[in-house]
Design an enzyme around this catalytic site. Structure first.
Site, PDB file in Angstrom:
ATOM      1  N   ASN A 248     -46.126  62.036  26.265  1.00 60.78           N
ATOM      2  CA  ASN A 248     -46.461  62.209  24.856  1.00 60.78           C
ATOM      3  C   ASN A 248     -47.950  61.931  24.720  1.00 60.78           C
ATOM      4  OD1 ASN A 248     -46.795  62.135  22.113  1.00 60.78           O
ATOM      5  ND2 ASN A 248     -45.507  60.338  21.753  1.00 60.78           N
ATOM      6  N   TRP A 249     -48.712  62.995  24.598  1.00 60.22           N
ATOM      7  CA  TRP A 249     -50.173  62.822  24.546  1.00 60.22           C
ATOM      8  C   TRP A 249     -50.633  62.208  23.222  1.00 60.22           C
ATOM      9  CZ3 TRP A 249     -52.891  67.871  26.695  1.00 60.22           C
ATOM     10  CH2 TRP A 249     -52.522  68.049  28.037  1.00 60.22           C
ATOM     11  N   LYS A 250     -49.757  62.216  22.218  1.00 57.34           N
ATOM     12  CA  LYS A 250     -50.148  61.750  20.871  1.00 57.34           C
ATOM     13  C   LYS A 250     -51.402  62.519  20.421  1.00 57.34           C
ATOM     14  CE  LYS A 250     -47.792  57.464  21.772  1.00 57.34           C
ATOM     15  NZ  LYS A 250     -47.610  56.067  21.478  1.00 57.34           N
TER      16      LYS A 250
ATOM     17  N   HIS B  77     -40.438  59.891  16.268  1.00 63.28           N
ATOM     18  CA  HIS B  77     -41.248  58.866  16.941  1.00 63.28           C
ATOM     19  C   HIS B  77     -41.557  57.749  15.937  1.00 63.28           C
ATOM     20  CE1 HIS B  77     -44.501  56.852  19.011  1.00 63.28           C
ATOM     21  NE2 HIS B  77     -44.056  57.419  20.117  1.00 63.28           N
TER      22      HIS B  77
ATOM     23  N   GLU C 256     -44.149  56.211  15.338  1.00 66.16           N
ATOM     24  CA  GLU C 256     -45.414  56.382  14.613  1.00 66.16           C
ATOM     25  C   GLU C 256     -45.226  57.323  13.422  1.00 66.16           C
ATOM     26  OE1 GLU C 256     -47.673  57.407  18.088  1.00 66.16           O
ATOM     27  OE2 GLU C 256     -47.483  55.334  18.784  1.00 66.16           O
TER      28      GLU C 256
ATOM     29  N   GLU D 215     -37.525  53.456  22.342  1.00 66.58           N
ATOM     30  CA  GLU D 215     -38.910  52.992  22.366  1.00 66.58           C
ATOM     31  C   GLU D 215     -39.050  51.770  21.462  1.00 66.58           C
ATOM     32  OE1 GLU D 215     -41.662  56.493  23.719  1.00 66.58           O
ATOM     33  OE2 GLU D 215     -41.751  56.208  21.568  1.00 66.58           O
TER      34      GLU D 215
ATOM     35  N   GLY E 111     -47.868  51.043  23.412  1.00 71.50           N
ATOM     36  CA  GLY E 111     -49.327  50.918  23.441  1.00 71.50           C
ATOM     37  C   GLY E 111     -49.804  49.482  23.493  1.00 71.50           C
TER      38      GLY E 111
ATOM     39  N   SER F 286     -45.189  51.365  27.104  1.00 74.26           N
ATOM     40  CA  SER F 286     -46.014  50.785  28.173  1.00 74.26           C
ATOM     41  C   SER F 286     -45.440  51.002  29.571  1.00 74.26           C
ATOM     42  CB  SER F 286     -46.267  49.296  27.906  1.00 74.26           C
ATOM     43  OG  SER F 286     -46.972  49.136  26.680  1.00 74.26           O
TER      44      SER F 286
ATOM     45  N   GLY G 109     -46.626  57.405  27.042  1.00 71.19           N
ATOM     46  CA  GLY G 109     -47.786  57.630  26.181  1.00 71.19           C
ATOM     47  C   GLY G 109     -49.074  57.552  26.989  1.00 71.19           C
ATOM     48  N   GLY G 110     -49.736  56.408  26.930  1.00 73.74           N
ATOM     49  CA  GLY G 110     -51.063  56.249  27.545  1.00 73.74           C
ATOM     50  C   GLY G 110     -51.149  56.738  28.986  1.00 73.74           C
TER      51      GLY G 110
HETATM   52  P1  13P Z   1     -47.256  53.982  25.573  1.00 70.20           P
HETATM   53  O1  13P Z   1     -46.724  54.473  26.908  1.00 70.20           O
HETATM   54  O2  13P Z   1     -48.724  54.252  25.415  1.00 70.20           O
HETATM   55  O3  13P Z   1     -46.859  52.590  25.293  1.00 70.20           O
HETATM   56  O4  13P Z   1     -46.563  54.897  24.449  1.00 70.20           O
HETATM   57  C1  13P Z   1     -45.190  55.053  24.458  1.00 70.20           C
HETATM   58  C2  13P Z   1     -44.835  56.093  23.475  1.00 70.20           C
HETATM   59  O5  13P Z   1     -44.942  55.886  22.274  1.00 70.20           O
HETATM   60  C3  13P Z   1     -44.367  57.385  23.981  1.00 70.20           C
HETATM   61  O6  13P Z   1     -43.838  58.175  22.980  1.00 70.20           O
END
Ligand code: 13P
Length: 252
Positions: free
Chosen positions: A9-11, A93, A95, A164, A170, A208, A229-230
């Site tokens: 997930n590149w966000k 998600h 967010e 999640e 993050g 994470s 994510g990251g």
């Molecule tokens: P991180 O891997 O950066 O913690 O993000 C997880 C995430 O929200 C994937 O959708």
């Protein structure tokens, strides 16, 4: 047997230039027994579709409209995503739940539209730190799931759930493999109330996940891969996580 899956997930990260490097790096991905998907921001779908052509890597989006078509300024429909070759879409998600007020019923409706369009929805659920600390984790996730299961209980083998924990996203603070496994097992038990197919439903862990903790997480019996994510923004890290998912012989 459930097939493992690793989705990036590149966000809201990337640029034409940096994406070209990242997507180019993913070409090194070996053909694996694991589904690999990258979920990119809308404007980069065409670029990603073209860069990933000829690879086994699937393309996904990070959200879709609850509407099929119409006067909904700024929204992107599932059929538009299909036009760009999307096979997957993330819905619900945390967010989006936190910043855009997405409620459980809307998340379920989006997942339903995605399935009807022939895509796999990756449906996110998870508790906040305050909810965990007050002992409400199962109540919160149970409610989030029930909305989905009521609507889509007969399609569990097609959809993907991502657990999640909001406090792990993050933050560098990962759920321990046992904490994650406990919630994954709960999710499967809850799904089994709705349909016998709960054993075939894939449940990913997100929060994470890094190359050095992925193996231990993915080795848990109810963890079928990860939503990253990251670490999905660096080809080497993402590919190391894919390798961790395929290294576990238990569920492939
Ligand atoms: P991180 O891997 O950066 O913690 O993000 C997880 C995430 O929200 C994937 O959708």
């Amino acid at each position: 047997m459930r097939r493992k899956m690793v989705a990036g997930n590149w966000k809201m990260h990337g640029s034409l230039q940096s994406n070209a490097v990242l997507l180019g790096g993913l070409h090194a991905a070996p053909a694996t027994a694991c589904d690999v998907v990258v979920c990119v921001p809308f404007p980069y779908l065409a670029q990603a579709q073209s860069c990933l052509a000829g690879t086994a890597i699937g393309l996904g989006a990070q959200d879709c409209s609850i509407h099929a078509e119409g006067a909904y300024t700024g929204e992107v429909s599932v059929s538009m995503l299909r036009d760009f070759g999307c096979s997957h879409v993330i819905v619900g998600h945390s967010e989006r739940r936190a910043h855009h007020g997405e409620a459980d019923l809307a998340v379920a409706a989006k997942a339903r539209l995605a399935l009807l369009a022939g895509m796999i929805p990756i449906i996110c659920v998870g508790e906040t730190l305050a909810q965990r600390e007050s002992g409400a984790t199962e109540a919160v996730i149970g409610m989030q799931l029930d909305a989905i299961l009521h609507l889509l209980g007969d399609r569990l083998s097609e959809l993907v759930v991502a657990y999640e924990p909001v406090w792990a996203i993050g933050t560098g603070r990962t759920a321990s493999p046992q904490q994650a496994q406990d919630v994954h097992a709960f999710i499967r038990t809850r799904a089994a109330r709705h349909h016998v197919d709960a054993q075939s439903m894939r449940v990913l862990y997100g929060g994470s996940v890094k190359p050095d903790n992925a193996g231990e997480l993915f080795a848990q019996p109810d963890i079928d891969g990860g939503l990253i994510g990251g670490a999905s923004l660096k080809a080497a890290d993402f590919l190391a996580i894919v390798a961790a998912a395929t290294a576990d012989p238990g569920t492939i």
